[in-house]
Write an enzyme that holds these catalytic residues in place. Structure first.
Site, mmCIF file in Angstrom:
data_model
loop_
_atom_site.group_PDB
_atom_site.id
_atom_site.type_symbol
_atom_site.label_atom_id
_atom_site.label_comp_id
_atom_site.label_asym_id
_atom_site.label_seq_id
_atom_site.Cartn_x
_atom_site.Cartn_y
_atom_site.Cartn_z
ATOM 1 N N SER A 57 59.847 13.813 25.219
ATOM 2 C CA SER A 57 58.954 13.363 26.294
ATOM 3 C C SER A 57 57.653 14.158 26.366
ATOM 4 O O SER A 57 56.877 13.984 27.299
ATOM 5 C CB SER A 57 59.686 13.496 27.639
ATOM 6 O OG SER A 57 60.090 14.839 27.817
ATOM 7 N N THR A 160 58.180 15.882 31.778
ATOM 8 C CA THR A 160 56.883 16.536 31.570
ATOM 9 C C THR A 160 57.102 18.030 31.588
ATOM 10 O O THR A 160 57.949 18.508 32.342
ATOM 11 C CB THR A 160 55.936 16.190 32.749
ATOM 12 O OG1 THR A 160 55.678 14.792 32.716
ATOM 13 C CG2 THR A 160 54.632 16.963 32.701
ATOM 14 N N THR A 178 52.639 15.693 28.686
ATOM 15 C CA THR A 178 53.720 14.694 28.601
ATOM 16 C C THR A 178 53.356 13.549 27.667
ATOM 17 O O THR A 178 52.169 13.285 27.422
ATOM 18 C CB THR A 178 54.011 14.111 30.006
ATOM 19 O OG1 THR A 178 55.181 13.305 29.961
ATOM 20 C CG2 THR A 178 52.864 13.252 30.515
ATOM 21 N N ARG A 188 48.612 2.906 29.654
ATOM 22 C CA ARG A 188 49.072 3.427 30.948
ATOM 23 C C ARG A 188 48.822 4.944 31.017
ATOM 24 O O ARG A 188 49.120 5.684 30.106
ATOM 25 C CB ARG A 188 50.564 3.137 31.101
ATOM 26 C CG ARG A 188 51.218 3.695 32.382
ATOM 27 C CD ARG A 188 51.892 5.031 32.158
ATOM 28 N NE ARG A 188 52.656 5.471 33.336
ATOM 29 C CZ ARG A 188 53.184 6.682 33.460
ATOM 30 N NH1 ARG A 188 53.046 7.561 32.496
ATOM 31 N NH2 ARG A 188 53.844 7.019 34.538
ATOM 32 N N VAL A 189 48.246 5.380 32.124
ATOM 33 C CA VAL A 189 48.031 6.802 32.352
ATOM 34 C C VAL A 189 48.873 7.198 33.566
ATOM 35 O O VAL A 189 48.843 6.518 34.596
ATOM 36 C CB VAL A 189 46.536 7.095 32.604
ATOM 37 C CG1 VAL A 189 46.325 8.535 33.031
ATOM 38 C CG2 VAL A 189 45.724 6.779 31.349
ATOM 39 N N GLY A 190 49.624 8.275 33.432
ATOM 40 C CA GLY A 190 50.493 8.713 34.526
ATOM 41 C C GLY A 190 49.822 9.749 35.409
ATOM 42 O O GLY A 190 48.591 9.875 35.450
ATOM 43 N N ASP A 191 50.642 10.522 36.095
ATOM 44 C CA ASP A 191 50.128 11.539 37.009
ATOM 45 C C ASP A 191 49.662 12.806 36.300
ATOM 46 O O ASP A 191 48.794 13.539 36.800
ATOM 47 C CB ASP A 191 51.210 11.922 38.035
ATOM 48 C CG ASP A 191 52.486 12.436 37.370
ATOM 49 O OD1 ASP A 191 52.858 11.917 36.290
ATOM 50 O OD2 ASP A 191 53.109 13.364 37.908
ATOM 51 N N THR A 211 56.933 16.493 37.804
ATOM 52 C CA THR A 211 57.585 15.696 36.764
ATOM 53 C C THR A 211 58.371 14.594 37.450
ATOM 54 O O THR A 211 58.887 14.785 38.549
ATOM 55 C CB THR A 211 58.491 16.548 35.862
ATOM 56 O OG1 THR A 211 59.062 15.688 34.861
ATOM 57 C CG2 THR A 211 59.613 17.222 36.622
ATOM 58 N N GLY A 212 58.439 13.446 36.797
ATOM 59 C CA GLY A 212 59.131 12.306 37.390
ATOM 60 C C GLY A 212 58.293 11.059 37.179
ATOM 61 O O GLY A 212 57.431 11.035 36.297
ATOM 62 N N GLY A 214 55.433 9.013 37.386
ATOM 63 C CA GLY A 214 54.057 9.364 37.727
ATOM 64 C C GLY A 214 53.460 8.471 38.795
ATOM 65 O O GLY A 214 52.695 8.938 39.659
#
Ligand code: ASP
Length: 299
Positions: A57, A160, A178, A188-191, A211-212, A214
């Protein structure tokens, strides 16, 4: 084990998400001990996880997006001078945290994304490589087969490394890296690369990292919120718990469905963590010990 979060740790202190964060924090401590700066320590600690292909990940070995392409997100923050760098949807480079730090230190910008981020990495001498390992490709092909059978709705694979550090002289900094949610929509862009969501550092107050899922963090600026709660006097664990409850109230869903987990480190050296995932663990390395801790479970 969560009682250990109340224990006092002595500087230098590193805290990171997940068991793979333990060797990263140990690396950070050894870099600092060998005369590296705190920023070197954080970068090289995270590099270790990014280059560990058994971690599916983060970095090399990370699971790809729905098209079978590995797209990486990372951010870096220096509490001195409120500096930040970030990279989103980076393809072809295994150490996005180093690219994020380079953006922070050498440009007047904070974030670069996509193919232009890769161009920046190339122009700055980073080595590109084929990022899809045989193992990750096999997992992706299995995912496609499941999707073709109509049962690939709930892909849970993601994690992450968020690593925060406090040096003996009070210098505070952090990084976050991550490959995001496995089989995510391309682009797609996460947190993680979003300052204030996956990571936030205020040198005079503290730092937090996430982490989790996003999407459940970035709509609430989770890490920023935790630093603000610490500014108001909360301990790091109380601040993480309160941010999770805020997210829970906003989502109106059972907390166990949210997958939001945080680590935090206050300027005075107090560490904390809380999450909604039972399996969430964090690593703490200080002047004399290296431990894995079970954070407060918020339900
Ligand atoms: N927060 C990451 C993302 O949504 C994934 C994770 O930490 O589990 O990209």
């Amino acid at each position: 084990m969560s009682g250990q979060l109340a224990a006092s740790f002595s500087k230098p202190i590193f805290i990171a998400t997940w068991p793979f964060g333990k060797s990263a924090c140990e690396k950070s401590k050894s870099v600092l001990g060998a005369g590296g700066s705190l920023l070197d320590a954080i970068e090289r600690g995270i590099n270790l996880t990014e280059l560990d292909e058994t971690v599916d990940s983060v970095g090399y070995g990370g699971l790809p997006n729905a098209d079978g392409v590995v797209q990486l997100d990372a951010s870096f923050m220096d509490g001195r001078g409120q500096k930040a760098g970030a990279v989103a949807a980076l393809e072809g480079y295994p150490n996005p945290i180093s690219v994020a730090r380079r953006i922070m230190e050498t440009t007047r910008h904070v974030m670069l994304a996509g193919s232009d981020a890769a161009r920046f990495a190339d122009q700055n001498g980073f080595q590109s490589r084929d990022m899809l390992t045989a193992e990750a490709r096999k997992s992706w092909l299995d995912f496609k087969a499941r999707r073709a059978r109509g049962n690939a709705e709930d892909e849970k694979s993601h994690d992450t490394i968020s690593l925060l550090g406090l040096a003996a002289d009070g210098h505070l900094a952090g990084g976050c890296s991550t490959s995001g949610l496995a089989y995510k929509l391309p682009g797609r862009v996460g947190d993680s690369p979003l300052i204030g969501s996956g990571l936030y550092v205020d040198g005079s107050v503290g730092a937090a990292g996430a982490t989790g899922i996003g999407e459940n963090v970035l709509r609430y600026c989770g890490s920023f919120l935790i630093v603000e709660f610490m500014r108001q006097g909360m301990t790091p664990t109380e601040a993480c718990e309160k941010a999770i409850r805020r997210i829970g109230a906003g989502e109106q869903k059972p907390l166990e469905q949210l997958s939001v987990n945080f680590v935090a480190l206050r300027q005075d050296g107090l560490v904390g963590a809380a999450g909604t995932d039972v399996e969430f663990l964090c690593a703490v390395v200080d002047a004399s010990q290296s431990v894995l801790i079970r954070p407060s479970l918020v339900r």
